[in-house]
Design a protein around this motif. Structure first.
Motif, PDB file in Angstrom:
ATOM      1  N   PRO A 274     -20.531  30.808 -21.730  1.00 57.89           N
ATOM      2  CA  PRO A 274     -20.912  30.175 -20.456  1.00 57.89           C
ATOM      3  C   PRO A 274     -19.743  29.633 -19.656  1.00 57.89           C
ATOM      4  CG  PRO A 274     -22.341  29.449 -22.231  1.00 57.89           C
ATOM      5  CD  PRO A 274     -21.224  30.204 -22.874  1.00 57.89           C
ATOM      6  N   GLU A 275     -18.649  29.331 -20.321  1.00 56.81           N
ATOM      7  CA  GLU A 275     -17.487  28.818 -19.590  1.00 56.81           C
ATOM      8  C   GLU A 275     -16.911  29.866 -18.647  1.00 56.81           C
ATOM      9  OE1 GLU A 275     -15.967  30.495 -23.522  1.00 56.81           O
ATOM     10  OE2 GLU A 275     -17.708  29.338 -22.809  1.00 56.81           O
ATOM     11  N   LEU A 276     -17.308  31.128 -18.815  1.00 55.83           N
ATOM     12  CA  LEU A 276     -16.843  32.207 -17.942  1.00 55.83           C
ATOM     13  C   LEU A 276     -17.786  32.448 -16.765  1.00 55.83           C
ATOM     14  CD1 LEU A 276     -15.653  34.833 -20.599  1.00 55.83           C
ATOM     15  CD2 LEU A 276     -14.327  33.037 -19.457  1.00 55.83           C
ATOM     16  N   CYS A 277     -18.723  31.551 -16.536  1.00 55.12           N
ATOM     17  CA  CYS A 277     -19.674  31.675 -15.421  1.00 55.12           C
ATOM     18  C   CYS A 277     -18.924  31.933 -14.115  1.00 55.12           C
ATOM     19  CB  CYS A 277     -20.505  30.407 -15.295  1.00 55.12           C
ATOM     20  SG  CYS A 277     -21.570  30.343 -13.838  1.00 55.12           S
ATOM     21  N   HIS A 278     -19.373  32.932 -13.362  1.00 53.31           N
ATOM     22  CA  HIS A 278     -18.706  33.280 -12.099  1.00 53.31           C
ATOM     23  C   HIS A 278     -19.664  33.160 -10.919  1.00 53.31           C
ATOM     24  CE1 HIS A 278     -20.583  37.328 -12.745  1.00 53.31           C
ATOM     25  NE2 HIS A 278     -20.291  37.055 -14.013  1.00 53.31           N
ATOM     26  N   PHE A 279     -20.696  32.320 -11.084  1.00 50.32           N
ATOM     27  CA  PHE A 279     -21.678  32.124 -10.020  1.00 50.32           C
ATOM     28  C   PHE A 279     -21.009  31.650  -8.733  1.00 50.32           C
ATOM     29  CE2 PHE A 279     -24.711  29.716  -7.552  1.00 50.32           C
ATOM     30  CZ  PHE A 279     -25.879  30.465  -7.623  1.00 50.32           C
ATOM     31  N   PHE A 280     -20.095  30.688  -8.859  1.00 55.44           N
ATOM     32  CA  PHE A 280     -19.472  30.099  -7.669  1.00 55.44           C
ATOM     33  C   PHE A 280     -18.466  31.040  -7.014  1.00 55.44           C
ATOM     34  CE2 PHE A 280     -20.808  26.399 -10.205  1.00 55.44           C
ATOM     35  CZ  PHE A 280     -21.642  25.801  -9.278  1.00 55.44           C
ATOM     36  N   GLU A 281     -18.156  32.138  -7.679  1.00 51.83           N
ATOM     37  CA  GLU A 281     -17.302  33.152  -7.063  1.00 51.83           C
ATOM     38  C   GLU A 281     -18.120  34.152  -6.246  1.00 51.83           C
ATOM     39  OE1 GLU A 281     -15.045  34.984 -10.142  1.00 51.83           O
ATOM     40  OE2 GLU A 281     -14.324  33.076 -10.970  1.00 51.83           O
ATOM     41  N   GLY A 282     -19.446  33.979  -6.298  1.00 54.12           N
ATOM     42  CA  GLY A 282     -20.320  34.867  -5.552  1.00 54.12           C
ATOM     43  C   GLY A 282     -20.548  36.208  -6.212  1.00 54.12           C
ATOM     44  N   THR A 283     -20.254  36.308  -7.508  1.00 57.25           N
ATOM     45  CA  THR A 283     -20.357  37.603  -8.204  1.00 57.25           C
ATOM     46  C   THR A 283     -21.429  37.612  -9.285  1.00 57.25           C
ATOM     47  OG1 THR A 283     -18.544  36.904  -9.662  1.00 57.25           O
ATOM     48  CG2 THR A 283     -17.964  38.257  -7.731  1.00 57.25           C
ATOM     49  N   CYS A 284     -22.303  36.620  -9.296  1.00 52.60           N
ATOM     50  CA  CYS A 284     -23.397  36.622 -10.267  1.00 52.60           C
ATOM     51  C   CYS A 284     -24.280  37.843 -10.029  1.00 52.60           C
ATOM     52  CB  CYS A 284     -24.237  35.343 -10.131  1.00 52.60           C
ATOM     53  SG  CYS A 284     -25.619  35.244 -11.309  1.00 52.60           S
TER      54      CYS A 284
END
Length: 282
Positions: free
Chosen positions: A93-103
């Protein structure tokens, strides 16, 4: 229509992970095998013959299309590549990229990742740290075959739980030794004492995370440890694993249930690994 039977006759359907419920005080946890619409009470089958035969068919658990191979526990390859629940950040989960707009699926991420999570200590084959959504307590612990568990921290999001888990992994494992878990020789631990020791050692790292996400984003919990008893007549001394891909018929006397494993006198099988496999159970 869901059919609940006690295995008087053979049934057929695609496997899902077993449903596990905590037992009443003093009783072992309850196991239900799920094959398509059929629900099979496994606790009542202890000590009796059990047969599972894979028909050779696999259906994706998400889109139901036929697939020759299962990916990420029950998905076809297109779903494996497109679903957020199959992305790397689910395991890390530490690799979450939601805030990069790539979810892969932002709406799914908002529903599943942006909700309270719990950081816990468990004892399935020794001390380990883990994370789960608050709604998955105690299911997550039972799926892992934990005999003891203790929630230690509550956090606001899945990503935050991942950062906390990374801290803890410097001092304690995040994995279960499934062979040791199935042998049933796990020694009881003082989880409250382990919690206090770890929190004191990791105080600086947790303070940094609170500074980053907010003082109330990571909250210490003061809960009592819980313990679980599993329905096992006899633990294996040597763990031999069945694999439906190599031998489509698994047969033997059911000796126990722990985690997502059937313990037979002929070996063990992790049913979660074969999610989506069409089987005949008798």
């Amino acid at each position: 229509m869901t059919e609940s039977i006690a295995m008087a006759e053979a049934v057929q359907g695609c496997l899902s992970k077993m449903a596990i419920e905590p037992g009443h005080p003093g009783e072992p946890v309850r196991y239900t095998l799920r094959a398509g619409d059929h629900r099979l009470d496994l606790n009542t089958r202890l000590g009796q013959p059990l047969h599972l035969e894979w028909t050779g068919a696999i259906a994706c658990t998400h889109c139901a299309r036929a697939t020759r191979k299962s990916f990420a526990q029950g998905h076809c390859y297109p779903c494996f590549k497109s679903l957020a629940q199959c992305d790397t950040c689910i395991m890390k989960p530490e690799l979450c990229h939601f805030f990069e707009g790539t979810c892969r699926e932002p709406e799914w991420g908002e529903r599943h990742c942006f909700q309270p999570h719990v950081v816990y200590l468990a004892n399935a084959s020794g001390l380990k740290v883990g994370i789960t959504r608050g709604t998955q307590v105690p299911t997550r612990w039972l799926d892992q075959g934990a005999v003891q568990a203790l929630p230690i921290l509550a956090v606001d999001t899945r990503q935050q739980s991942g950062f906390v888990e990374v801290l803890f992994k410097e001092m304690v494992s995040d994995r279960t030794n499934w062979r040791a878990m199935l042998k049933g020789d796990t020694t009881d631990l003082d989880l409250a004492a382990e919690r206090d020791h770890l929190l004191s050692r990791l105080d600086a790292g947790l303070a940094n995370l609170r500074e980053r996400f907010g003082i109330d984003a990571i909250r210490e919990l003061d809960e009592a440890p819980v313990a679980f008893d599993y329905p096992v007549l006899e633990f294996p001394t040597k763990v031999v694993s069945h694999n439906l891909d190599k031998a489509p018929l698994v047969s033997g006397t059911l000796l126990g249930l722990k985690g997502q494993y059937l313990i037979l006198d002929t070996g063990v099988i992790n049913l979660r690994k074969f999610t989506g496999y069409d089987v005949v159970v008798s």
